[in-house]
Design an enzyme around this catalytic site. Structure first.
Site, PDB file in Angstrom:
ATOM      1  N   TYR A   1      39.754 121.635  -8.297  1.00 12.89           N
ATOM      2  CA  TYR A   1      38.721 120.606  -8.204  1.00 12.89           C
ATOM      3  C   TYR A   1      37.434 121.289  -7.775  1.00 12.89           C
ATOM      4  CZ  TYR A   1      36.002 116.624  -6.613  1.00 12.89           C
ATOM      5  OH  TYR A   1      35.014 115.710  -6.452  1.00 12.89           O
TER       6      TYR A   1
ATOM      7  N   GLU B   1      30.998 116.718 -11.353  1.00  8.15           N
ATOM      8  CA  GLU B   1      32.384 116.930 -10.953  1.00  8.15           C
ATOM      9  C   GLU B   1      33.213 117.503 -12.092  1.00  8.15           C
ATOM     10  OE1 GLU B   1      35.085 113.437 -10.550  1.00  8.15           O
ATOM     11  OE2 GLU B   1      35.222 114.046  -8.454  1.00  8.15           O
TER      12      GLU B   1
END
Ligand code: GDP
Ligand code: MN
Length: 388
Positions: free
Chosen positions: A109, A196
């Site tokens: 992530y 993101e």
């Protein structure tokens, strides 16, 4: 403002960020042509909606033949996808992104955001990628690193920290530093409020690649990014929010029962807080702003009155630049076409308050008056209970 995954990837590619090869498809035929042109043996068909959680909801299909691509595209196009982020109503799939399938060795992530505490751009990184990051944050916070960038670019030391946290060494550590620099440039040059990659992957061949990408542009900076405004997909946005924005109203739809009409963002936040404190939830955030007109106030009341979730309306105006008579005028205008189908509680103080109150009273409207915010919220919550 949100953009689609395929648009975010194209933008990142301009900055040299490695992304899978892919093509947009608006029809089944286009999906098949796209897959054929990507020649390979595995394809991924991805629903393009402004919401994450598509994988778990069946919006990301791994296909091993052109026939499977065709079937997945047929199935997805026009369907409504309900994911953790769409709400119950879901979102209709109108666009597909067809990508080459990749071998995934590891999923990370990685995101960038504006950290208001440090007043810097910060990276958030985790070796536990591909999953719900909120869940990781709740169950194993030690797996998340938040690092604010101190200067105008990512320093060697900062890059090393992030790479080490992700467990990347040698060539991959270098590739990671290079990627961080490019992401930081993309984020600052494009005035992002959030970027993101979930997941960022390490391919079977040892390459870092953005497998998913979400970019949110800072709406206050859109005036200098015509290229981003051009990517806006109105069909993905709440029609009430679009309508409100055309009248210069700061409106955000929420899921409670109390429709709010307030001047000033701070007062609007306080109003929402106190509604919660009194035991209900706001149906919206609405800041009518300072230079508001009767037309805009009228539009705002229409939005509130036409929202089925709204069981009571709370008007909280502390008139300074905003004049109370303009608020009253907007209400009188709105009820010509949108009758007051729910109780309205008004706290109207400040500039021209007597005139505003008199206008409402002369029109014999069934409005409940409050002297302060506390009382107003109490009355509104009680009124909503009566209606429900
Ligand atoms: P999201 O669920 O909306 O966040 O959509 P993602 O783009 O993150 O895709 C969800 C998951 O699908 C990823 O975490 C991967 O595990 C998987 N996936 C996506 N693309 C590929 C691919 O090219 N190859 C493989 N094997 N899996 C993929
Ligand atoms: Mn994802």
């Amino acid at each position: 403002m949100n953009i689609h995954e395929y648009q975010a990837k194209a933008m990142l590619a301009e900055f040299g960020v490695p992304v899978p090869r892919g093509k947009l498809a608006l029809s089944v035929a286009e999906a098949v042509t796209a897959a054929e042109s990507l020649n390979g043996s595995v394809w991924v068909v991805k629903a393009q909606i402004h919401a994450g959680g598509r994988g778990k909801a069946g919006g990301v299909r791994i296909c091993k033949s052109i026939g499977e691509v065709k079937a997945a595209a047929t199935d997805l196009l026009g369907s409504v996808l309900v994911t953790k982020q769409t709400g119950e109503a879901g979102k209709q799939v109108n666009r597909l992104y067809i990508e080459e399938g990749l071998n995934i060795a590891r999923e990370f992530y990685l995101s960038l955001l504006v950290d208001r505490e440090t007043e810097r751009v910060a990276f958030v990184a985790s070796p536990a990628g591909g999953m719900d990051i909120e869940e990781v944050a709740a169950s194993s916070p030690e797996k998340i690193l938040t690092l604010s960038i101190a200067g105008d670019e990512v320093s060697e030391n900062e890059a090393q920290k992030i790479a080490a946290f992700l467990g990347l060494e040698g060539e991959q550590e270098k590739a990671c530093a290079d990627l961080l620099e490019k992401l930081y440039r993309a984020f600052t040059e494009k005035d992002g409020s959030m970027l993101e990659l979930n997941p960022l992957i390490l391919t079977g061949g040892g390459k870092l690649m953005a497998l998913d990408a979400k970019f949110v542009a800072d709406s206050n900076a859109l005036y200098r990014h015509a290229e981003i405004v051009g990517l806006r997909d109105l069909s993905e946005e709440d029609p009430r929010e679009i309508e409100a924005s055309q009248f210069g109203l700061n409106y955000i739809a929420l899921d409670g029962h109390i429709g709010c009409m307030v001047n000033g963002a701070g007062l609007a936040m306080a109003t929402m807080d106190i509604i919660q404190l009194k035991g209900d939830r706001p149906a919206n955030f609405l800041d009518v702003g300072g230079g508001v007109t009767v037309d805009a106030v009228c539009e705002a009341f229409k939005l509130l009155f036409s929202d089925d979730h709204v069981k009571a309306v709370l008007v909280n105006i502390f008139g300074g630049i905003v004049r109370c008579d303009i608020i009253a005028g907007g209400l009188l205008e709105a009820i010509k076409t949108h009758p007051m189908r729910v109780p309205v509680v008004m706290r109207l103080v400040g500039t021209n308050e007597e005139e505003g109150r008199r206008m409402v009273k002369d029109a014999r409207l069934d409005v409940r008056w409050a002297n302060d915010l506390d009382q107003a919220a109490e009355l509104a919550v009680a009124a909503a209970r009566e209606v429900a």
